[in-house]
Write a protein that holds these residues in place. Sequence first.
Motif, PDB file in Angstrom:
ATOM      1  N   PRO A  78      -2.032  13.187   3.265  1.00  0.00           N
ATOM      2  CA  PRO A  78      -1.165  12.010   3.112  1.00  0.00           C
ATOM      3  C   PRO A  78      -0.199  12.203   1.955  1.00  0.00           C
ATOM      4  O   PRO A  78      -0.498  12.866   0.971  1.00  0.00           O
ATOM      5  CB  PRO A  78      -2.163  10.887   2.823  1.00  0.00           C
ATOM      6  N   SER A  79       0.973  11.621   2.085  1.00  0.00           N
ATOM      7  CA  SER A  79       1.975  11.673   1.016  1.00  0.00           C
ATOM      8  C   SER A  79       2.814  10.400   1.075  1.00  0.00           C
ATOM      9  O   SER A  79       2.951   9.784   2.134  1.00  0.00           O
ATOM     10  CB  SER A  79       2.871  12.913   1.167  1.00  0.00           C
ATOM     11  N   PRO A  80       3.394   9.997  -0.052  1.00  0.00           N
ATOM     12  CA  PRO A  80       4.144   8.730  -0.093  1.00  0.00           C
ATOM     13  C   PRO A  80       5.371   8.708   0.815  1.00  0.00           C
ATOM     14  O   PRO A  80       5.826   7.637   1.219  1.00  0.00           O
ATOM     15  CB  PRO A  80       4.549   8.607  -1.558  1.00  0.00           C
ATOM     16  N   ASP A  81       5.918   9.890   1.130  1.00  0.00           N
ATOM     17  CA  ASP A  81       7.158   9.901   1.908  1.00  0.00           C
ATOM     18  C   ASP A  81       6.925   9.982   3.419  1.00  0.00           C
ATOM     19  O   ASP A  81       7.871  10.173   4.191  1.00  0.00           O
ATOM     20  CB  ASP A  81       8.027  11.078   1.471  1.00  0.00           C
ATOM     21  N   LEU A  82       5.690   9.837   3.860  1.00  0.00           N
ATOM     22  CA  LEU A  82       5.408   9.871   5.292  1.00  0.00           C
ATOM     23  C   LEU A  82       5.983   8.623   5.969  1.00  0.00           C
ATOM     24  O   LEU A  82       5.848   7.504   5.477  1.00  0.00           O
ATOM     25  CB  LEU A  82       3.892   9.923   5.546  1.00  0.00           C
TER      26      LEU A  82
ATOM     27  N   GLY B  19      -1.305   0.019   2.732  1.00  0.00           N
ATOM     28  CA  GLY B  19      -2.373   0.569   1.908  1.00  0.00           C
ATOM     29  C   GLY B  19      -3.774   0.282   2.402  1.00  0.00           C
ATOM     30  O   GLY B  19      -4.744   0.791   1.836  1.00  0.00           O
ATOM     31  N   ASN B  20      -3.921  -0.527   3.428  1.00  0.00           N
ATOM     32  CA  ASN B  20      -5.246  -0.823   3.971  1.00  0.00           C
ATOM     33  C   ASN B  20      -5.714   0.309   4.889  1.00  0.00           C
ATOM     34  O   ASN B  20      -4.909   1.096   5.396  1.00  0.00           O
ATOM     35  CB  ASN B  20      -5.228  -2.140   4.750  1.00  0.00           C
TER      36      ASN B  20
ATOM     37  N   CYS C  82       3.498  11.016  15.968  1.00  0.00           N
ATOM     38  CA  CYS C  82       4.710  11.844  15.999  1.00  0.00           C
ATOM     39  C   CYS C  82       4.889  12.659  14.723  1.00  0.00           C
ATOM     40  O   CYS C  82       5.984  13.164  14.455  1.00  0.00           O
ATOM     41  CB  CYS C  82       5.933  10.960  16.231  1.00  0.00           C
ATOM     42  N   LEU C  83       3.821  12.760  13.920  1.00  0.00           N
ATOM     43  CA  LEU C  83       3.839  13.583  12.706  1.00  0.00           C
ATOM     44  C   LEU C  83       2.925  14.777  12.951  1.00  0.00           C
ATOM     45  O   LEU C  83       1.707  14.700  12.754  1.00  0.00           O
ATOM     46  CB  LEU C  83       3.359  12.763  11.503  1.00  0.00           C
ATOM     47  N   PRO C  84       3.473  15.885  13.438  1.00  0.00           N
ATOM     48  CA  PRO C  84       2.646  17.013  13.873  1.00  0.00           C
ATOM     49  C   PRO C  84       1.780  17.618  12.773  1.00  0.00           C
ATOM     50  O   PRO C  84       0.785  18.269  13.062  1.00  0.00           O
ATOM     51  CB  PRO C  84       3.670  18.026  14.402  1.00  0.00           C
ATOM     52  N   GLN C  85       2.151  17.412  11.507  1.00  0.00           N
ATOM     53  CA  GLN C  85       1.369  18.008  10.424  1.00  0.00           C
ATOM     54  C   GLN C  85       0.194  17.130   9.996  1.00  0.00           C
ATOM     55  O   GLN C  85      -0.592  17.521   9.129  1.00  0.00           O
ATOM     56  CB  GLN C  85       2.271  18.269   9.196  1.00  0.00           C
ATOM     57  N   ILE C  86       0.046  15.963  10.615  1.00  0.00           N
ATOM     58  CA  ILE C  86      -0.974  14.992  10.211  1.00  0.00           C
ATOM     59  C   ILE C  86      -2.057  14.875  11.271  1.00  0.00           C
ATOM     60  O   ILE C  86      -1.773  14.780  12.472  1.00  0.00           O
ATOM     61  CB  ILE C  86      -0.345  13.602   9.953  1.00  0.00           C
ATOM     62  N   GLN C  87      -3.300  14.908  10.801  1.00  0.00           N
ATOM     63  CA  GLN C  87      -4.446  14.604  11.662  1.00  0.00           C
ATOM     64  C   GLN C  87      -5.002  13.245  11.264  1.00  0.00           C
ATOM     65  O   GLN C  87      -4.992  12.880  10.086  1.00  0.00           O
ATOM     66  CB  GLN C  87      -5.535  15.676  11.531  1.00  0.00           C
TER      67      GLN C  87
ATOM     68  N   HIS D 271     -11.616   2.312   9.129  1.00  0.00           N
ATOM     69  CA  HIS D 271     -11.858   3.648   8.554  1.00  0.00           C
ATOM     70  C   HIS D 271     -10.734   4.622   8.902  1.00  0.00           C
ATOM     71  O   HIS D 271     -10.965   5.755   9.307  1.00  0.00           O
ATOM     72  CB  HIS D 271     -13.208   4.215   9.017  1.00  0.00           C
ATOM     73  N   ILE D 272      -9.498   4.141   8.748  1.00  0.00           N
ATOM     74  CA  ILE D 272      -8.344   4.997   9.030  1.00  0.00           C
ATOM     75  C   ILE D 272      -8.119   5.952   7.863  1.00  0.00           C
ATOM     76  O   ILE D 272      -8.059   5.542   6.706  1.00  0.00           O
ATOM     77  CB  ILE D 272      -7.077   4.140   9.239  1.00  0.00           C
TER      78      ILE D 272
END
Length: 442
Positions: free
Chosen positions: A68-72, A119-120, A142-147, A62-63
Amino acid sequence: MAFSSSLLSHLFLSLFLSLLLSFPFSSAEIRFSEIRSDGRSIIPFDEFGFTPTGRLELNVSHISLSNPSPDLDLSQMGFFLSTRDSWIHVLNQIQDLDITCVLQSDLIKVVYTFNNLAGNSSFNSLFKEPDAGQFTLVFANCLPQIQVSMDVCSAMYNLEGKNTRRDYLSAGKTILPRVYFLFFLIYSSLAGLWIYLLNKNRLTVFRIHFFMLAVLLLKALNLICEAEDKSYIKRTGSAHGWDVLFYIFSFLKGISLFTLIVLIGTGWSFIKPFLQDKEKKVLMIVIPLQVVANIAQVVIDESGPYAQDWLTWKQVFLLVDVICCCAVLFPIVWSIKNLREAARTDGKAAVNLMKLTLFRQYYIVVICYIYFTRVIVYALVTITSYRYLWTSLVAGELATLAFYVFTGYKFRPEVHNPYLVIDDEEEEAAAEALKLEDEFEL
């Protein structure tokens, strides 16, 4: 400027993890963790002592990521194993700008990064750890904008024997079931001896003696439940309900022990059949605080350091424990002070002062017991090699056993009770000793 803010954030959270690593975690086992909308750069899970046959099974499901964006660059999110020494060097690498993400360091062991998800929303990983050592399982973002939100099931164990049995206890704790069972036998023997003394000296038995027996029995029950708890964890990775019994008896044992120290310190049933108001207030403070301390201990053990409030509960537990330890000393000090004042005004009380110098001894012993079990044992945990972590736990149990034996021996029921039996020669000797003591102080 954005890079500097990110760097400061990494440094702060790295120091936070270093602080967490200084605390001894609960025994590693199969642990289920739920992470919900967590933006922390570092999320520590369990610490474990691996042998050369160590294994880590990681099942994450359940990740989901916020925004989310393709360039992450998902290679900057994932799980890794690290020792304390390695983590210190990683901090230096970040500070020197050699790396911008923990996962880029060659000093850690990367278990899984999210760029392999393809993609899983879930993955299973078996990581073999060939190097013996004390490792901590950590998630790095290490992606501060992502939870991130996910369900994590982690199992760390060592393989032992020809049949490669799984041992879910850390390398430094694998013998704890036998250690706790041995102490259970010792306390059970002491309880049997105490019952014998109560039957032998029925005329000099006070209510406090029955309370001391209850404390012994609760300690024995706490130890047998802890032995079974660790034994089941060692074999299966789960306590199978023994942890509930352990927490119950640990709660009762903690409250009864602090209450016993307060009652002995006041001289209850030995000297007086009642408690004064200020002594009752001490009990009214200690007992609720012990309730809070035990609740905090359950939360600390069951949630693990990945929980956002884990450090807060740890601080609550330490603070409450310190307050309780200080509070139980006041009744002993009051008793010594009252006896000294009575001895100066009443000649017959002089021998009581001499006989009850035991209160001074007990005061010193209580302080030594508190200092050793709260400070020395903690220091041993931090400096002892992970292979010998059991020695610090044994040291704490031996100190507790010594305290129980001292208390039982000094306050045992006797035919010639030192509190009550007074002859004229003792009275005169005590009065003379008190006079000399006063002259010496002047």
